[in-house]
Motif scaffolding. Structure first.
Motif, mmCIF file in Angstrom:
data_model
loop_
_atom_site.group_PDB
_atom_site.id
_atom_site.type_symbol
_atom_site.label_atom_id
_atom_site.label_comp_id
_atom_site.label_asym_id
_atom_site.label_seq_id
_atom_site.Cartn_x
_atom_site.Cartn_y
_atom_site.Cartn_z
ATOM 1 N N THR A 48 0.827 -1.203 0.000
ATOM 2 C CA THR A 48 0.000 0.000 0.000
ATOM 3 C C THR A 48 0.859 1.249 0.000
ATOM 4 O O THR A 48 2.030 1.221 0.375
ATOM 5 C CB THR A 48 -0.922 0.057 1.243
ATOM 6 O OG1 THR A 48 -0.095 0.109 2.411
ATOM 7 C CG2 THR A 48 -1.848 -1.134 1.313
ATOM 8 N N THR A 71 -5.370 9.575 -0.505
ATOM 9 C CA THR A 71 -5.440 8.686 -1.658
ATOM 10 C C THR A 71 -4.732 7.406 -1.244
ATOM 11 O O THR A 71 -3.562 7.437 -0.856
ATOM 12 C CB THR A 71 -4.761 9.289 -2.900
ATOM 13 O OG1 THR A 71 -5.373 10.540 -3.204
ATOM 14 C CG2 THR A 71 -4.877 8.353 -4.094
ATOM 15 N N TYR A 73 -3.468 3.726 -2.284
ATOM 16 C CA TYR A 73 -3.116 2.822 -3.374
ATOM 17 C C TYR A 73 -2.844 1.452 -2.773
ATOM 18 O O TYR A 73 -2.063 1.327 -1.828
ATOM 19 C CB TYR A 73 -1.868 3.329 -4.102
ATOM 20 C CG TYR A 73 -1.369 2.377 -5.151
ATOM 21 C CD1 TYR A 73 -1.833 2.467 -6.457
ATOM 22 C CD2 TYR A 73 -0.456 1.387 -4.844
ATOM 23 C CE1 TYR A 73 -1.379 1.589 -7.434
ATOM 24 C CE2 TYR A 73 -0.003 0.498 -5.807
ATOM 25 C CZ TYR A 73 -0.465 0.607 -7.097
ATOM 26 O OH TYR A 73 -0.027 -0.270 -8.053
ATOM 27 N N ASN A 74 -3.493 0.433 -3.314
ATOM 28 C CA ASN A 74 -3.294 -0.945 -2.861
ATOM 29 C C ASN A 74 -2.929 -1.798 -4.066
ATOM 30 O O ASN A 74 -3.671 -1.823 -5.057
ATOM 31 C CB ASN A 74 -4.580 -1.498 -2.236
ATOM 32 C CG ASN A 74 -5.025 -0.688 -1.050
ATOM 33 O OD1 ASN A 74 -4.597 -0.934 0.063
ATOM 34 N ND2 ASN A 74 -5.875 0.306 -1.283
ATOM 35 N N PHE A 86 -5.915 -1.213 -6.560
ATOM 36 C CA PHE A 86 -7.173 -0.706 -6.032
ATOM 37 C C PHE A 86 -6.849 0.652 -5.433
ATOM 38 O O PHE A 86 -6.079 0.741 -4.470
ATOM 39 C CB PHE A 86 -7.728 -1.672 -4.984
ATOM 40 C CG PHE A 86 -9.037 -1.250 -4.382
ATOM 41 C CD1 PHE A 86 -10.076 -0.786 -5.168
ATOM 42 C CD2 PHE A 86 -9.226 -1.326 -3.013
ATOM 43 C CE1 PHE A 86 -11.285 -0.407 -4.609
ATOM 44 C CE2 PHE A 86 -10.424 -0.950 -2.437
ATOM 45 C CZ PHE A 86 -11.459 -0.490 -3.243
ATOM 46 N N GLN A 88 -8.246 4.383 -3.984
ATOM 47 C CA GLN A 88 -9.435 5.010 -3.409
ATOM 48 C C GLN A 88 -9.138 6.438 -2.969
ATOM 49 O O GLN A 88 -8.048 6.722 -2.478
ATOM 50 C CB GLN A 88 -9.887 4.252 -2.159
ATOM 51 C CG GLN A 88 -10.190 2.790 -2.383
ATOM 52 C CD GLN A 88 -10.482 2.136 -1.062
ATOM 53 O OE1 GLN A 88 -11.601 2.188 -0.572
ATOM 54 N NE2 GLN A 88 -9.474 1.511 -0.473
ATOM 55 N N LEU A 90 -10.190 8.635 -0.095
ATOM 56 C CA LEU A 90 -10.799 8.410 1.219
ATOM 57 C C LEU A 90 -10.768 9.674 2.051
ATOM 58 O O LEU A 90 -9.968 10.578 1.811
ATOM 59 C CB LEU A 90 -10.022 7.330 1.989
ATOM 60 C CG LEU A 90 -9.839 5.974 1.332
ATOM 61 C CD1 LEU A 90 -8.910 5.109 2.179
ATOM 62 C CD2 LEU A 90 -11.180 5.294 1.148
ATOM 63 N N VAL A 112 -15.500 6.738 1.872
ATOM 64 C CA VAL A 112 -14.974 6.577 0.513
ATOM 65 C C VAL A 112 -15.644 7.593 -0.400
ATOM 66 O O VAL A 112 -16.873 7.641 -0.496
ATOM 67 C CB VAL A 112 -15.224 5.145 -0.021
ATOM 68 C CG1 VAL A 112 -14.720 5.012 -1.452
ATOM 69 C CG2 VAL A 112 -14.568 4.124 0.878
ATOM 70 N N TRP A 114 -14.364 7.951 -3.798
ATOM 71 C CA TRP A 114 -14.283 7.324 -5.113
ATOM 72 C C TRP A 114 -13.342 6.118 -5.037
ATOM 73 O O TRP A 114 -12.565 5.999 -4.106
ATOM 74 C CB TRP A 114 -13.814 8.314 -6.193
ATOM 75 C CG TRP A 114 -12.485 8.958 -5.907
ATOM 76 C CD1 TRP A 114 -12.286 10.156 -5.272
ATOM 77 C CD2 TRP A 114 -11.170 8.456 -6.208
ATOM 78 N NE1 TRP A 114 -10.934 10.417 -5.158
ATOM 79 C CE2 TRP A 114 -10.223 9.397 -5.736
ATOM 80 C CE3 TRP A 114 -10.706 7.312 -6.829
ATOM 81 C CZ2 TRP A 114 -8.851 9.225 -5.875
ATOM 82 C CZ3 TRP A 114 -9.332 7.124 -6.960
ATOM 83 C CH2 TRP A 114 -8.429 8.081 -6.492
ATOM 84 N N ALA A 115 -13.417 5.247 -6.042
ATOM 85 C CA ALA A 115 -12.556 4.059 -6.077
ATOM 86 C C ALA A 115 -12.373 3.594 -7.515
ATOM 87 O O ALA A 115 -13.257 3.784 -8.356
ATOM 88 C CB ALA A 115 -13.157 2.934 -5.239
ATOM 89 N N GLN A 116 -11.205 2.973 -7.778
ATOM 90 C CA GLN A 116 -10.894 2.384 -9.077
ATOM 91 C C GLN A 116 -10.214 1.040 -8.853
ATOM 92 O O GLN A 116 -9.428 0.896 -7.923
ATOM 93 C CB GLN A 116 -9.915 3.258 -9.871
ATOM 94 C CG GLN A 116 -10.387 4.628 -10.199
ATOM 95 C CD GLN A 116 -9.286 5.447 -10.890
ATOM 96 O OE1 GLN A 116 -8.114 5.073 -10.913
ATOM 97 N NE2 GLN A 116 -9.673 6.574 -11.441
ATOM 98 N N LEU A 117 -10.486 0.080 -9.745
ATOM 99 C CA LEU A 117 -9.795 -1.205 -9.740
ATOM 100 C C LEU A 117 -9.338 -1.469 -11.165
ATOM 101 O O LEU A 117 -10.146 -1.397 -12.097
ATOM 102 C CB LEU A 117 -10.730 -2.323 -9.261
ATOM 103 C CG LEU A 117 -10.144 -3.733 -9.233
ATOM 104 C CD1 LEU A 117 -9.009 -3.834 -8.218
ATOM 105 C CD2 LEU A 117 -11.234 -4.752 -8.919
#
Length: 155
Positions: A48, A71, A73-74, A86, A88, A90, A112, A114-117
């Protein structure tokens, strides 16, 4: 962020009050010690990077409340030899308490925005990454060597 990103769960445990609660929504909500135990297991194989942006805190003596934009990042194994990312946007809605001269979390609630994968670029032969050092969880990360050097910051 440093404790989570470097998988430094001993450090993370010190950031909450004894009665602290962490509310990460459906993935975990409960006492902070149980959150850290859960996170230590959940993060195996996951890297992360939390980037902290706006941070607003209102202090009332030895208690405070705040909102932190992050922000997150995973990078997660995709099960086929590659990785997904992934990402987000946050906000942490926090309550803090000062005890023995140190501020700690009493309650952290994650919101949350927004989020993106998507698939991740994690090929160190790619010209965009070639020669760069990957981050590491734990004391193997370069920041631990630099920040623990007693001569760091001295002229």
């Amino acid at each position: 962020s440093r404790a989570v990103d470097r998988h430094d769960f001993a450090l993370l445990r010190t950031l909450y009050t004894d009665d602290g609660i962490d509310d990460h929504g459906g993935i975990f909500c409960g006492p902070a010690p149980a959150f850290v135990d859960w996170l230590e297991t959940a993060m195996q194989g996951v890297e992360t990077c939390h980037s902290v942006h706006n941070h607003m805190i209102v202090v009332h003596g030895d208690i405070a409340e705040g909102e932190v934009y992050v922000t997150a990042y995973n990078r997660i194994p995709d099960g086929a030899g590659g990785f997904n990312e992934f990402i987000q946007g946050l906000r942490y809605i926090d309550q803090y308490r000062k005890s023995a001269g140190s501020w700690q979390f009493v309650l952290r609630t994650v919101v949350v925005d927004w989020a993106q994968l998507r698939p991740a670029l994690w090929d160190f032969e790619n010209p965009l990454l070639k020669g760069k050092k990957p981050a590491q969880g734990g004391p193997g990360d370069p920041s631990y060597r630099l920040l623990s050097d007693p001569s760091f910051g001295r002229s």
